[in-house]
Design a protein around this motif. Structure first.
Motif, mmCIF file in Angstrom:
data_model
loop_
_atom_site.group_PDB
_atom_site.id
_atom_site.type_symbol
_atom_site.label_atom_id
_atom_site.label_comp_id
_atom_site.label_asym_id
_atom_site.label_seq_id
_atom_site.Cartn_x
_atom_site.Cartn_y
_atom_site.Cartn_z
ATOM 1 N N ARG A 58 -45.818 -31.742 -3.184
ATOM 2 C CA ARG A 58 -46.215 -30.410 -3.662
ATOM 3 C C ARG A 58 -47.673 -30.408 -4.135
ATOM 4 O O ARG A 58 -48.401 -29.442 -3.902
ATOM 5 C CB ARG A 58 -45.284 -29.957 -4.785
ATOM 6 C CG ARG A 58 -43.935 -29.485 -4.301
ATOM 7 C CD ARG A 58 -43.155 -28.778 -5.399
ATOM 8 N NE ARG A 58 -42.921 -29.609 -6.559
ATOM 9 C CZ ARG A 58 -41.846 -30.375 -6.745
ATOM 10 N NH1 ARG A 58 -40.917 -30.406 -5.831
ATOM 11 N NH2 ARG A 58 -41.717 -31.094 -7.843
ATOM 12 N N GLN A 59 -48.097 -31.488 -4.774
ATOM 13 C CA GLN A 59 -49.483 -31.571 -5.248
ATOM 14 C C GLN A 59 -50.450 -31.624 -4.068
ATOM 15 O O GLN A 59 -51.507 -30.988 -4.098
ATOM 16 C CB GLN A 59 -49.675 -32.800 -6.143
ATOM 17 C CG GLN A 59 -51.053 -32.882 -6.755
ATOM 18 C CD GLN A 59 -51.372 -31.697 -7.640
ATOM 19 O OE1 GLN A 59 -50.549 -31.279 -8.439
ATOM 20 N NE2 GLN A 59 -52.554 -31.142 -7.503
ATOM 21 N N GLU A 60 -50.090 -32.374 -3.018
ATOM 22 C CA GLU A 60 -50.942 -32.413 -1.832
ATOM 23 C C GLU A 60 -51.051 -31.033 -1.198
ATOM 24 O O GLU A 60 -52.126 -30.635 -0.742
ATOM 25 C CB GLU A 60 -50.394 -33.415 -0.816
ATOM 26 C CG GLU A 60 -50.692 -34.851 -1.147
ATOM 27 C CD GLU A 60 -50.179 -35.795 -0.090
ATOM 28 O OE1 GLU A 60 -49.288 -35.419 0.703
ATOM 29 O OE2 GLU A 60 -50.684 -36.930 -0.055
ATOM 30 N N ALA A 61 -49.945 -30.299 -1.133
ATOM 31 C CA ALA A 61 -49.974 -28.948 -0.565
ATOM 32 C C ALA A 61 -50.845 -28.026 -1.417
ATOM 33 O O ALA A 61 -51.644 -27.245 -0.880
ATOM 34 C CB ALA A 61 -48.557 -28.387 -0.458
ATOM 35 N N ALA A 62 -50.715 -28.130 -2.727
ATOM 36 C CA ALA A 62 -51.547 -27.305 -3.615
ATOM 37 C C ALA A 62 -53.023 -27.669 -3.473
ATOM 38 O O ALA A 62 -53.893 -26.785 -3.474
ATOM 39 C CB ALA A 62 -51.104 -27.480 -5.064
ATOM 40 N N ASP A 63 -53.324 -28.961 -3.330
ATOM 41 C CA ASP A 63 -54.713 -29.387 -3.136
ATOM 42 C C ASP A 63 -55.278 -28.864 -1.818
ATOM 43 O O ASP A 63 -56.432 -28.446 -1.754
ATOM 44 C CB ASP A 63 -54.816 -30.915 -3.175
ATOM 45 C CG ASP A 63 -54.577 -31.489 -4.558
ATOM 46 O OD1 ASP A 63 -54.589 -30.707 -5.542
ATOM 47 O OD2 ASP A 63 -54.357 -32.715 -4.658
ATOM 48 N N ALA A 64 -54.446 -28.879 -0.767
ATOM 49 C CA ALA A 64 -54.901 -28.371 0.527
ATOM 50 C C ALA A 64 -55.194 -26.876 0.450
ATOM 51 O O ALA A 64 -56.190 -26.397 1.002
ATOM 52 C CB ALA A 64 -53.850 -28.658 1.601
#
Length: 131
Positions: A58-64
């Motif tokens: 989820r953090q990677e998706a938010a960062d993207a």
């Protein structure tokens, strides 16, 4: 079988056999308890690992998404002044406005068509004062 039941079954045995049976009952009960504790600890560790992995995804998706928003905002910040130059009363400023989107189009292929549409539509625009 509970430890109490196992210990109760040793009542009819001789003293040496009774002691051995009781020690075996205690060992079995402790083994079962330790096994249950290890299983519970393993389940908790598995759940913690699963939560960490999903939090990371989820953090990677938010960062993207944040990176995409930042890039789009930067493109807009670069594009807006160039588009404003096309409405200038000065011919050299309008000419600079025609050339300004070119580096943006080179660096951002997904915006090339939009930038080309603006550049190509400018000569078709009705201006009263072109000079």
């Amino acid at each position: 079988m509970s430890m109490v039941v196992m210990l109760a079954q040793t009542e009819g045995l001789h003293s040496a056999q009774r002691a051995t049976a009781r020690i075996d009952a205690i060992k079995t009960a402790l083994t079962i308890g330790a096994g249950t504790g290890c299983a519970a600890a393993s389940l908790l560790a598995l759940r913690r690992q699963w939560l960490n992995e999903h939090t990371h995804v989820r953090q990677e998706a938010a960062d993207a998404i944040a990176e995409f928003d930042t890039r789009e905002r930067r493109i807009t910040e670069l594009y807006t002044p160039a588009a404003g130059q096309l409405a200038s009363g000065s011919a050299p400023v309008r000419l600079a406005g025609l050339y300004a989107p070119e580096p943006l189009a080179q660096n951002h292929p997904d915006h090339r068509q939009t930038l080309m549409n603006v550049t190509c539509s400018y000569p078709r625009s009705p201006f009263k004062d072109l000079g």
